[in-house]
Design a protein around this motif. Structure first.
Motif, short mmCIF file in Angstrom:
data_model
loop_
_atom_site.label_atom_id
_atom_site.label_comp_id
_atom_site.label_asym_id
_atom_site.label_seq_id
_atom_site.Cartn_x
_atom_site.Cartn_y
_atom_site.Cartn_z
N ALA A 127 36.33 39.43 35.56
CA ALA A 127 37.54 38.61 35.75
C ALA A 127 38.22 38.95 37.07
CB ALA A 127 38.50 38.82 34.58
N CYS A 128 38.27 40.23 37.42
CA CYS A 128 38.90 40.64 38.69
C CYS A 128 38.14 40.10 39.89
CB CYS A 128 39.00 42.16 38.76
SG CYS A 128 40.26 42.86 37.68
N THR A 129 36.81 40.07 39.80
CA THR A 129 36.00 39.49 40.87
C THR A 129 36.32 38.01 41.04
OG1 THR A 129 34.20 41.07 40.56
CG2 THR A 129 33.65 38.99 41.63
N ALA A 130 36.42 37.31 39.91
CA ALA A 130 36.74 35.88 39.95
C ALA A 130 38.12 35.65 40.55
CB ALA A 130 36.66 35.29 38.55
N ILE A 131 39.07 36.50 40.20
CA ILE A 131 40.43 36.38 40.72
C ILE A 131 40.43 36.55 42.24
CG2 ILE A 131 42.67 37.56 40.80
CD1 ILE A 131 42.23 38.06 37.72
N ALA A 132 39.70 37.55 42.73
CA ALA A 132 39.66 37.80 44.17
C ALA A 132 38.95 36.68 44.93
CB ALA A 132 38.97 39.14 44.44
N LEU A 133 37.90 36.11 44.32
CA LEU A 133 37.11 35.09 45.01
C LEU A 133 37.75 33.70 44.97
CD1 LEU A 133 33.47 35.96 43.87
CD2 LEU A 133 34.42 36.23 46.16
N PHE A 134 38.28 33.31 43.81
CA PHE A 134 38.69 31.92 43.60
C PHE A 134 40.18 31.74 43.35
CE2 PHE A 134 34.37 32.44 41.68
CZ PHE A 134 33.66 31.83 42.71
N ASP A 135 40.88 32.80 42.97
CA ASP A 135 42.31 32.73 42.65
C ASP A 135 42.62 31.58 41.70
OD1 ASP A 135 45.01 33.39 42.71
OD2 ASP A 135 45.41 32.16 44.49
N PRO A 136 41.91 31.48 40.56
CA PRO A 136 42.20 30.39 39.62
C PRO A 136 43.53 30.61 38.90
CG PRO A 136 40.67 31.91 38.62
CD PRO A 136 40.89 32.41 40.02
N GLU A 137 44.12 29.53 38.43
CA GLU A 137 45.35 29.66 37.65
C GLU A 137 45.07 30.19 36.25
OE1 GLU A 137 47.97 25.97 38.35
OE2 GLU A 137 46.03 25.50 39.28
N ILE A 138 43.91 29.82 35.72
CA ILE A 138 43.53 30.18 34.35
C ILE A 138 42.09 30.69 34.35
CG2 ILE A 138 43.09 29.31 32.01
CD1 ILE A 138 45.94 29.11 32.40
N PRO A 161 42.06 43.82 25.97
CA PRO A 161 41.53 44.79 26.92
C PRO A 161 41.19 44.18 28.29
CG PRO A 161 40.48 45.05 24.78
CD PRO A 161 41.27 43.78 24.72
N ILE A 162 40.74 42.92 28.30
CA ILE A 162 40.43 42.27 29.58
C ILE A 162 41.71 42.08 30.39
CG2 ILE A 162 39.52 40.19 30.67
CD1 ILE A 162 37.70 39.85 28.21
N ARG A 163 42.77 41.65 29.72
CA ARG A 163 44.07 41.49 30.40
C ARG A 163 44.57 42.83 30.94
NH1 ARG A 163 45.93 38.49 25.71
NH2 ARG A 163 45.50 36.26 26.02
N GLU A 164 44.44 43.88 30.14
CA GLU A 164 44.89 45.20 30.58
C GLU A 164 44.12 45.66 31.82
OE1 GLU A 164 44.59 47.91 27.33
OE2 GLU A 164 45.98 46.77 26.06
N TYR A 165 42.82 45.40 31.83
CA TYR A 165 42.00 45.77 32.99
C TYR A 165 42.46 44.99 34.22
CZ TYR A 165 37.82 47.18 35.56
OH TYR A 165 36.96 47.73 36.48
N ALA A 166 42.69 43.69 34.04
CA ALA A 166 43.12 42.86 35.16
C ALA A 166 44.50 43.29 35.68
CB ALA A 166 43.14 41.39 34.75
N GLU A 167 45.39 43.68 34.78
CA GLU A 167 46.71 44.14 35.21
C GLU A 167 46.59 45.37 36.10
OE1 GLU A 167 49.80 42.95 34.88
OE2 GLU A 167 48.92 41.15 33.99
N PHE A 188 43.17 42.14 42.37
CA PHE A 188 43.65 42.23 43.76
C PHE A 188 45.03 41.61 43.91
CE2 PHE A 188 43.94 40.76 48.17
CZ PHE A 188 43.67 41.94 48.84
N PHE A 189 45.24 40.47 43.24
CA PHE A 189 46.53 39.78 43.33
C PHE A 189 47.42 40.19 42.16
CE2 PHE A 189 43.45 36.61 45.11
CZ PHE A 189 43.80 36.80 46.44
N ARG A 190 48.65 40.52 42.46
CA ARG A 190 49.59 40.88 41.40
C ARG A 190 49.90 39.65 40.53
NH1 ARG A 190 54.75 44.27 43.12
NH2 ARG A 190 53.03 45.67 43.62
N ASN A 191 50.10 38.51 41.18
CA ASN A 191 50.35 37.26 40.47
C ASN A 191 49.01 36.57 40.23
OD1 ASN A 191 51.51 34.94 39.39
ND2 ASN A 191 51.84 34.01 41.40
N HIS A 192 48.27 37.06 39.24
CA HIS A 192 46.90 36.60 39.06
C HIS A 192 46.76 35.64 37.88
CE1 HIS A 192 46.41 39.25 35.61
NE2 HIS A 192 46.86 40.26 36.33
N ALA A 193 45.54 35.20 37.67
CA ALA A 193 45.24 34.19 36.65
C ALA A 193 45.67 34.63 35.25
CB ALA A 193 43.74 33.91 36.65
#
Length: 253
Positions: free
Chosen positions: A187-198, A215-221, A225-230
């Protein structure tokens, strides 16, 4: 009837309406659109990869409603995915589609069904969870997984691993934590590459809801890379996603 939409588990040549490879259907360079058009000559026929069609269903009717971008990750025997960016289904600059499950997660890692080493699919699929559960049970005969399977490793499936982890079995919990950490990293890789809203997770494993997503949300938090992430959610369209998405293809073409 003005058009027909088809969703196929395989790679598509969009310009020719040809299914390049759909191994489960034994389609190889199969002219699917032309075959359907022979029976419906006055109707436009569209064909799309089934995971992409599922992402369209989430965009028009499900978890992505009200957003211009979203990533669907489906967890099954493999990893499927579909990406919508700026309201359009992303199929790649060369129109080869979106095979997110075959990005490398662990360099030199487990061999994937595609032949590569260390793919996301090799660590984040239900098959990967089963593989790691069986490995752990082999080493820990005292574990609930081994006991419930009565020593028969073939009886250990994804549901058994998750059930034992939910009930607090130490061995199963360690396996499941590693699994959700890999999903979190994905999920973090996807956030860094595409910055999706969801980012929406679908497939059978996702039916566990917060036990998976928490647990996935906790890992992403911690690591995104982005604080305001998907926002990370469950997919909404379930088993009808491919059918609904296929019906929506005319809106994208």
């Amino acid at each position: 009837m003005k058009c027909i939409g088809l969703a196929v588990p395989g790679s598509i040549d969009y310009d020719r309406g040809v299914v390049i490879d759909a191994h489960n259907l034994d389609y190889h360079d199969f002219p699917l659109c032309r075959s359907i058009s022979e029976h419906y000559p006055c109707v436009t026929v569209y064909v799309e990869n089934d995971a992409n069609a599922a992402a369209l269903a989430e965009y028009y009717c499900g978890a992505f409603r009200g957003c211009s971008s979203g990533l669907l990750i489906t967890i099954g025997t493999g990893i499927g995915g579909g990406l919508v960016l700026d309201g359009k289904l992303f199929i790649g600059g060369k129109k080869n589609g979106f095979e997110f499950g075959h990005g490398v997660l662990v360099f030199g890692g487990e061999r994937c069904s595609c032949g590569q080493l260390g793919c996301i699919e090799s660590y984040c699929s239900a098959a990967a969870l089963v593989r790691e559960g069986r490995k752990a049970a082999t080493l820990h005969h005292e574990s609930a997984m081994f006991q419930r399977a009565q020593g028969d490793l073939t009886k250990i499936n994804a549901k058994l691993v998750m059930d034992c982890a939910r009930e607090g079995d130490e061995t199963a919990s360690a396996v499941y934590k590693q699994f959700t950490d890999y999903l979190g990293a994905t999920a973090c890789t996807a956030i860094a590459l595409f910055d999706p809203e969801i980012i929406a997770f679908g497939g059978g494993v996702s039916n566990d809801g917060e036990f998976l997503l928490g647990p996935i949300r906790e890992y992403a938090e911690r690591y995104a890379f982005f604080r305001n992430h998907a926002k990370i959610v469950s997919a909404e369209m379930k088993n009808d996603a491919g059918i609904i998405g296929a019906a929506m293809l005319y809106l994208q073409r």
